[in-house]
Design an enzyme around this catalytic site. Sequence first.
Site, PDB file in Angstrom:
ATOM      1  N   TYR A 152       0.674  -1.190   0.083  1.00 39.05           N
ATOM      2  CA  TYR A 152      -0.050   0.080  -0.256  1.00 39.05           C
ATOM      3  C   TYR A 152       0.859   1.372  -0.036  1.00 39.05           C
ATOM      4  O   TYR A 152       1.961   1.601   0.664  1.00 39.05           O
ATOM      5  CB  TYR A 152      -0.921   0.068   1.109  1.00 39.05           C
ATOM      6  CG  TYR A 152      -1.720   1.164   1.445  1.00 39.05           C
ATOM      7  CD1 TYR A 152      -2.810   1.446   0.764  1.00 39.05           C
ATOM      8  CD2 TYR A 152      -1.457   2.270   2.338  1.00 39.05           C
ATOM      9  CE1 TYR A 152      -3.434   2.450   0.786  1.00 39.05           C
ATOM     10  CE2 TYR A 152      -2.102   3.667   2.686  1.00 39.05           C
ATOM     11  CZ  TYR A 152      -3.373   3.496   1.771  1.00 39.05           C
ATOM     12  OH  TYR A 152      -4.145   4.785   1.996  1.00 39.05           O
ATOM     13  N   ASP A 247       9.302   2.687  -0.349  1.00 36.55           N
ATOM     14  CA  ASP A 247       8.381   3.328   0.495  1.00 36.55           C
ATOM     15  C   ASP A 247       8.463   2.775   1.951  1.00 36.55           C
ATOM     16  O   ASP A 247       7.896   1.836   2.479  1.00 36.55           O
ATOM     17  CB  ASP A 247       6.796   3.057   0.105  1.00 36.55           C
ATOM     18  CG  ASP A 247       5.702   3.791   0.577  1.00 36.55           C
ATOM     19  OD1 ASP A 247       6.253   4.379   1.859  1.00 36.55           O
ATOM     20  OD2 ASP A 247       4.627   3.473   0.469  1.00 36.55           O
ATOM     21  N   LYS A 275       4.513   8.761   8.851  1.00 37.11           N
ATOM     22  CA  LYS A 275       4.455   8.254  10.192  1.00 37.11           C
ATOM     23  C   LYS A 275       5.318   8.787  11.083  1.00 37.11           C
ATOM     24  O   LYS A 275       5.425   9.727  11.878  1.00 37.11           O
ATOM     25  CB  LYS A 275       4.203   6.930   9.972  1.00 37.11           C
ATOM     26  CG  LYS A 275       3.185   6.627   9.021  1.00 37.11           C
ATOM     27  CD  LYS A 275       2.407   5.392   9.110  1.00 37.11           C
ATOM     28  CE  LYS A 275       1.109   5.049   8.239  1.00 37.11           C
ATOM     29  NZ  LYS A 275       1.274   4.411   6.967  1.00 37.11           N
TER      30      LYS A 275
HETATM   31  C1  LIG Z   1       0.595   4.954   5.606  1.00 32.90           C
HETATM   32  C2  LIG Z   1       1.383   4.562   4.347  1.00 32.90           C
HETATM   33  C3  LIG Z   1       0.994   5.677   3.333  1.00 32.90           C
HETATM   34  C4  LIG Z   1       0.229   6.913   3.368  1.00 32.90           C
HETATM   35  O1  LIG Z   1       0.605   7.740   4.344  1.00 32.90           O
HETATM   36  P1  LIG Z   1      -0.411   8.565   4.935  1.00 32.90           P
HETATM   37  O2  LIG Z   1       0.254   9.772   5.641  1.00 32.90           O
HETATM   38  O3  LIG Z   1      -1.551   7.966   5.240  1.00 32.90           O
HETATM   39  O4  LIG Z   1      -1.088   9.316   3.517  1.00 32.90           O
HETATM   40  C5  LIG Z   1       1.947   5.205   2.398  1.00 32.90           C
HETATM   41  N1  LIG Z   1       2.882   4.213   2.267  1.00 32.90           N
HETATM   42  C6  LIG Z   1       2.871   3.189   3.343  1.00 32.90           C
HETATM   43  C7  LIG Z   1       3.788   2.098   3.186  1.00 32.90           C
HETATM   44  C8  LIG Z   1       2.151   3.674   4.512  1.00 32.90           C
HETATM   45  O5  LIG Z   1       2.165   2.684   5.600  1.00 32.90           O
END
Ligand SMILES: *Cc1c(COP(=O)(O)O)cnc(C)c1O
Length: 434
Positions: A152, A247, A275
């Site tokens: 994701y 990511d 995060k």
């Molecule tokens: C949470 C997450 C996102 C999106 O981040 P948001 O701050 O919710 O927009 C993208 N990539 C990964 C791997 C994530 O865990």
Amino acid sequence: MTSIPVTSNRYAQSQKFFQRALAVTPGGVHSPVRSFKGLHTSPLFMNRAQGAWIFDEDHHSFIDFCMSFGPLILGHQDQDVKEAIMAALNDGWTYGACEKYSLELAEFILQRLPFLEQIRFMSSGTEAVMTAIRLARGHTQKSKIIKFDGCYHGHMDALLVKSGSGLAGTETASSLGVTHETIENTLVCPLGDIAALRNLFAQHKNSIAALIIEPLPANYGLLIQARSFLEELPKLCHEYQSLLIFDEVISGFRMSFGGMAELYNITPDLVTYGKVIGGGMPVGAVAGKKAIMQNLAPLGGVYQAGTLSANPVAMRAGLMTLQKIAVPSFYQTLDQTSEKIVHIFEKWSQTYDGGKFSHLQWVRSGSLFWPIRGHAPITKVSDLPSSMNEDFYELFKVLLEKGIYLAPNGYEVGFVSSAHQQIFSELETRLYAP
Ligand SMILES: *Cc1c(COP(=O)(O)O)cnc(C)c1O
């Protein structure tokens, strides 16, 4: 499946708030996972949190393993982070101009992660991914993106795709409102399948701008990848002159300070963070080699901007958080805390209610864990058991009644913070209470 609703007036205040919320916002929530969909109860309205604890509007206490889905690696209301935020507020909470805290945060990160030369801050993980993709396309002048099924990357249109049959070329949008045109440059590959990936590269030789992966996929359960698989990725990208994007929105500053890239000594071309980097305030970031990063406006032709980017309150919360976790012992201790917690859950689930949860394995990587049926390793989407949602409902319901709060969806992982060191015995007490 048994669908005994969690009724009673136990959650009366939450239920009242939720009824009101349903009238004014779609589904009553501002992010879909918060809706407790499939859990046969209305979502809890939380009103306070401290350390490893979170409290709802009906005055229940819960040991929190959701931790806002990852940012709170030091737990709720860490005193030092709180003081940094308070100090920042005293100076004003947004300038829309240059300030020194984003500079200090950038220097703090780059000094410790030599594989990165420049960084740009924005306000969410989604924004970071969106920027990284645009940057990769701008830099390579190519258009296609390869992503993995089971990763994701936030909610940008081009990545909201699912593979039809698992074969390339059968991708469909995983959301309404995403046009065919937007996803026709997105290719989807099964996780861990280096042969399929090689084929995709060979088939689309000169048109792959980037390969994006969560090096520790943690949004579809915890699909731990072999290091040898991850090590192939920079080689393939290099061969086809495509960029490798890690990511690390979850894994960055959590699996180690430098995330999976540092842990496995693999150098991606671009990394996205989110995060933990904001310590609970809205921060996202893209980082990488200067030669690539310099394509961003105002120097280069790849546009990116943000009214609240590098917000000074968020920068100072992030900086204090990273200063506290950038000590060698932090990750070792966090790992031990997490190991102990997972061990407590494992032991309990073998014996609870005549073995009601003895089918569960508790997958763990560092401070992330994931309860799932079965014993064999689960590393790709096709390994997921079909009973997953019902299994999770049964577990979630029991734990919630015991005052233990998991992220309200079976695809989400559990997050352990340094504050969880203090709740071992309370966790055991709650689990074994009649
Ligand atoms: C949470 C997450 C996102 C999106 O981040 P948001 O701050 O919710 O927009 C993208 N990539 C990964 C791997 C994530 O865990």
